[in-house]
Design a protein around this motif. Structure first.
Motif, PDB file in Angstrom:
ATOM      1  N   THR A  48       0.828  -1.195   0.000  1.00 12.66           N
ATOM      2  CA  THR A  48       0.000   0.000   0.000  1.00 12.66           C
ATOM      3  C   THR A  48       0.869   1.253   0.000  1.00 12.66           C
ATOM      4  N   THR A  49       1.935   1.228   0.772  1.00 11.74           N
ATOM      5  CA  THR A  49       2.842   2.374   0.808  1.00 11.74           C
ATOM      6  C   THR A  49       3.441   2.623  -0.570  1.00 11.74           C
ATOM      7  N   TYR A  50       3.894   1.581  -1.236  1.00 12.70           N
ATOM      8  CA  TYR A  50       4.452   1.736  -2.576  1.00 12.70           C
ATOM      9  C   TYR A  50       3.400   2.317  -3.527  1.00 12.70           C
ATOM     10  N   PHE A  59       4.028   5.898  -5.305  1.00 11.51           N
ATOM     11  CA  PHE A  59       4.248   5.919  -6.745  1.00 11.51           C
ATOM     12  C   PHE A  59       3.069   6.502  -7.518  1.00 11.51           C
ATOM     13  N   SER A  60       1.873   6.466  -6.957  1.00  8.35           N
ATOM     14  CA  SER A  60       0.732   7.022  -7.680  1.00  8.35           C
ATOM     15  C   SER A  60       0.501   8.484  -7.341  1.00  8.35           C
ATOM     16  N   ALA A  61       1.053   8.976  -6.240  1.00  9.79           N
ATOM     17  CA  ALA A  61       0.829  10.362  -5.834  1.00  9.79           C
ATOM     18  C   ALA A  61       1.641  11.346  -6.659  1.00  9.79           C
ATOM     19  N   MET A  73      10.135  -0.080 -10.790  1.00  9.37           N
ATOM     20  CA  MET A  73       9.636  -1.448 -10.908  1.00  9.37           C
ATOM     21  C   MET A  73      10.553  -2.410 -10.153  1.00  9.37           C
ATOM     22  N   GLY A  74      11.851  -2.133 -10.157  1.00  7.14           N
ATOM     23  CA  GLY A  74      12.793  -2.947  -9.398  1.00  7.14           C
ATOM     24  C   GLY A  74      12.572  -2.823  -7.898  1.00  7.14           C
ATOM     25  N   VAL A  75      12.206  -1.638  -7.440  1.00  2.00           N
ATOM     26  CA  VAL A  75      11.936  -1.428  -6.012  1.00  2.00           C
ATOM     27  C   VAL A  75      10.729  -2.251  -5.573  1.00  2.00           C
ATOM     28  N   ILE A  76       9.746  -2.359  -6.433  1.00  2.00           N
ATOM     29  CA  ILE A  76       8.525  -3.096  -6.100  1.00  2.00           C
ATOM     30  C   ILE A  76       8.740  -4.611  -6.188  1.00  2.00           C
TER      31      ILE A  76
END
Length: 169
Positions: A2-4, A8-10, A20-23
């Motif tokens: 949820t944090t990601y 990323f959407s804000a 994408m690598g972080v996720i």
């Protein structure tokens, strides 16, 4: 996750390969935990045992839809994942607990085919990101051409912007 999603959407963060690598790490952890739960439910039998074949079919169908948005990029990908998924689902259905005596081995082969079907498309896309500076955009023919188009657009937009003069006192 949820944090990601919120972070990323804000902002104005696009689909850059770094993000994408972080996720990837939390998604891999969720995938491993989910697979363990689905396998346990499948081996227990009953109505919950149908969730694993259904999840494999749904995941590969979603991957095939996403791949269809890029028809000239790895055209073999959707048929290959579809064939693997069909094989996996058939094997998992044939090996349902309480049926065939050799169901355990068939189920393991079905599980392996499931993993291959679900992971083939993401692995191919990840490998393409390693070869190219940006992922393919919808309608692009290859990742490299897409990157060239993005760079050309950025240069054009930068050239159109008026330059500000700094005021010195």
């Amino acid at each position: 996750m949820t944090t990601y999603f919120l972070v990323f959407s804000a902002g104005s963060v696009g689909g850059h390969t770094y993000y994408m690598g972080v996720i990837a790490v939390p998604l891999a952890a969720l995938t491993g935990g989910g697979l363990t739960l689905l396998w346990g439910a499948y081996r227990a039998g009953g109505r919950r045992g149908w969730v694993l074949p259904g999840a494999v079919a749904a995941t590969v169908a979603w991957g095939a839809f996403l791949s269809s948005e890029f028809p000239s990029f790895l055209p073999w990908l959707a048929p290959a994942t579809g064939t693997l998924a069909l094989t996996a689902v058939v094997l998992l259905i044939l090996a349902r607990p309480g049926g065939n005596q050799r169901g355990g081995r068939i189920a393991l082969v079905g599980l392996g085919a499931s993993l291959a079907a679900v992971l083939l498309a993401p692995a191919a896309w990840a490998a393409s990101a390693a070869r190219s500076p940006s992922p393919p955009r919808p309608g692009s023919s290859t990742p490299a051409r897409s990157a060239q188009r993005v760079a050309r657009t950025a240069r054009t937009e930068a050239a159109r912007r008026p330059r500000r003069r700094s005021r010195r006192r």
